[in-house]
Design an enzyme around this catalytic site. Structure first.
Site, PDB file in Angstrom:
ATOM      1  CG  HIS A 196      -2.024   0.893   1.288  1.00 20.74           C
ATOM      2  ND1 HIS A 196      -2.462   1.670   0.684  1.00 20.74           N
ATOM      3  CD2 HIS A 196      -1.719   1.864   2.043  1.00 20.74           C
ATOM      4  CE1 HIS A 196      -3.181   2.888   0.528  1.00 20.74           C
ATOM      5  NE2 HIS A 196      -2.682   3.356   2.171  1.00 20.74           N
ATOM      6  CG  HIS A 254      -0.348   7.303   0.889  1.00 17.44           C
ATOM      7  ND1 HIS A 254      -0.507   8.127   2.386  1.00 17.44           N
ATOM      8  CD2 HIS A 254      -1.733   6.137   0.756  1.00 17.44           C
ATOM      9  CE1 HIS A 254      -1.616   7.032   2.569  1.00 17.44           C
ATOM     10  NE2 HIS A 254      -2.636   6.463   1.922  1.00 17.44           N
ATOM     11  CG  ASP A 257       5.516  -5.303 -21.461  1.00 13.18           C
ATOM     12  OD1 ASP A 257       4.955  -5.824 -22.238  1.00 13.18           O
ATOM     13  OD2 ASP A 257       7.118  -4.642 -21.732  1.00 13.18           O
ATOM     14  CG  HIS A 293      -6.908   5.658   0.654  1.00 15.02           C
ATOM     15  ND1 HIS A 293      -7.472   4.100   1.708  1.00 15.02           N
ATOM     16  CD2 HIS A 293      -5.647   5.490   0.758  1.00 15.02           C
ATOM     17  CE1 HIS A 293      -6.518   3.880   2.282  1.00 15.02           C
ATOM     18  NE2 HIS A 293      -5.466   4.658   2.305  1.00 15.02           N
ATOM     19  CE1 TYR A 324      11.856  -7.951 -18.967  1.00 15.57           C
ATOM     20  CE2 TYR A 324      11.069  -8.364 -17.098  1.00 15.57           C
ATOM     21  CZ  TYR A 324      12.172  -7.572 -18.002  1.00 15.57           C
ATOM     22  OH  TYR A 324      13.133  -6.473 -17.264  1.00 15.57           O
TER      23      TYR A 324
END
Lengths: 231, 231, 231, 231
Positions: B105, B107, B130, B170, B224
């Site tokens: 998480h 910001h 991709d 958020h 990849y």
């Protein structure tokens, strides 16, 4: 995937690996790459080979030994790792443009933003005229995995002064006589992409007149920097 | 808040704590976090536990021992500190999505800017196809402190290719099979959020055609990087 | 300009000098200051004094001993250097707001851009509701050199949840119960100023509803971080 | 290109070389330069000479010995390298403005963006009034290689409070009584160019009234910083 190279080629490959590895450090230093993206390659002098970044390794992990040596079809001939997924594009450029000694690829932010719109960067500041001698052109959209990207790079750069091409919706490829020149072109490409973008946010920006571009380009290519080697 | 774990679980928790602690360093490195915000968590293999950042500690202070081990209800079972205030959201994701091994998480600036407008990021550049295989979707506005955020993440990401969701007004949550994959998704999310934002400042940006997105996503997910472990 | 302090006050001043000196390092770290601009001050506990940055020194040169101890009129009472040219504003705040333990001033880019337009930053993202609990308000234009800046800060922040004020055409002042809190407010102010600015570049941004702001602010002020000291 | 200097001049040149070399480090530190672009020069006290960056060397490679000492016609008189390709412009400024002790040139991003539009930066924030005392003016477009750039700098800055000029479609030149002052002006020029640019992205920005600019400029030039030397 390792093939024994003749001793002279092996020594040249070793030097190229070190140079290519060292110049990769310039990409994060100038904020041109994110995570493992981006790559530098250079021809191994005196051979039909080039050295390139291994696929998916982080910039912190790179060592000269981790660079992958490939032939001009993009087939690895020496190295422990698999080569960059962009290897076919590099190889195509080496096959088609014998004057090119090195290729760099990035998704640097501002240059890729121009590429996302498919818009060439107008030659509006003297630093851009110095290094690129023209607008930085847009190449076609091409899918990875065959010769399409390489073909698009070559079709756009052949006969163009600019050592940089914005591949549509993708990112930047630059070429140079050696790895340092190609890396410099990638660094300067992002710099002018950012400056001209920001200039245009504040109002219209006029390209420089062609005769000024010509004069600046000619002088910079022939009179800038040190003319001889120094201790 | 410390409970004695069985020796095998304790050893696994120790390894996860170290991995989670180490990967937290990538968040400030890529400029995704400010002050103490942001967090990484990962499941402890072979247990119904996960390790997560302690609440309100700065990135410089983090050590493996400071990571908090929680059960899948988000209750701390081992560790000296209280867990991240986002722990309930992480726990909800682990309960609802068994294929998810880690959650991140942040910001981060550009992704949160898209989230502030409630606008999905269109899939307009190949690097985005991709990694995300689609637009990066917007989840609902949800207040912290219960299961609302977790429910919003899961409702948005389930069945979606994108490992990232922009939670309305958020920030970003990303998921991955392991902590490195979830951190990479957070890094790439900010990168494409920035590039597409800047591209749009200069004029209209077209999303890539769906068949190109599909081809790029399929190739990147399957071809990849390195296929085998290297020394 | 040095006056002998009683031993207890001298010891407290020494500790405050060290804390204020150390926290100055956060300003360049988070890119809030350019050259020698910006400053942090904090009250010396148990005295009517505060310690502040010397005027015109670079961040690299700062040492605890270079911090200047002033009385609440802003007159230097201990230290080798002259105090920040913003000392009068800090002093005014300490005289008028006994609950304030520290003051920070910067010209950080995005916050100063809002200040240049005289526009408050709308509370549009949850991180902003957490830390500021409201919009970040604009204070009046005031010339340096008397009490006008201090008066403008106090008139704007008194009774306001926000610990940050954008002084018109000038920059940011933040307050906190201690130096760390005031520095955090300065760091977060620039972060939300940047994010909301960038969000608005892409289209309209709605402020969060007041009840959500209230809920987020209340929770963050009372439940975030560690409740007790840890080893 | 080395000429033997009299011992006293040689010692002064040595000190100037060191100072100019050291101050070059501020240019990359504040992100004003890309690759090898940008340069600082300063007069050698008590002589008709100045020391300047060698052409095309990277900032990492610079040493005091690599700085090039030139006469006021821009002819190198001491040093192993060729001087900056901007040497003629620096020399012209020294010949025309005896009060100038140092000159700095960069292509810093935001300042160059204003230069690309040929738009002066309005004096809209107090930090700009402090340092520049006026708008930052635009000089004419001029090609490199003769006296045109120097003439344009001098024609624009003579009688102007601002120590910085935006040369049309090119970049910034700043002057100062010594190298530190000229470097500071270059750093602050980019800072205010960025802040005012970003401010204007969000809506109209009013310049400060002239009497406020005058009051701020007068105070900053006469009361900021330390009045005497400190240990």
């Amino acid at each position: 995937m390792t093939t024994a190279l003749p001793p002279e080629a092996a020594a040249a490959a070793e030097r190229t690996r070190r140079e290519v590895c060292d110049l990769h450090a310039e990409l994060p230093r100038w904020n041109l790459v994110t995570w493992t993206s981006g790559n530098v390659s250079a021809r191994v002098p005196g051979t039909d080979l080039f050295a390139i970044k291994p696929s998916g390794l982080s910039y912190d992990e790179l060592t000269p030994a981790s660079m992958v040596v490939c032939d001009l079809d993009g087939t690895p001939v020496d190295g422990e790792y698999g080569p960059s997924s962009d290897t076919a594009a590099h190889a195509y450029v080496y096959r088609a443009m014998p004057e090119v000694g090195a290729v760099v690829h990035t998704h640097s932010t501002y240059a890729t933003a121009w590429a996302a719109r498919g818009e060439a960067i107008p030659c509006a500041i003297t630093a851009m005229a110095d290094e690129f001698g023209a607008e930085i052109p847009v190449g076609p959209f091409a899918l990875i995995g065959g010769d399409d990207i390489g073909r698009g790079i070559v079709a756009t750069l052949r006969g163009h002064r600019s050592p940089a091409v914005l591949m549509r919706s993708h990112g930047v490829f630059t070429v140079g006589k050696d790895a340092k020149a190609a890396v410099k072109a990638a660094v300067m490409c992002e710099d002018v992409a950012r400056t001209v973008h920001i200039a245009r946010q504040g109002g219209p920006v006029e390209p420089l007149p062609q005769e000024h571009v010509d004069a600046l380009y000619d002088r910079y290519q022939n009179a800038y920097g040190q003319r001889r080697q120094h201790p």
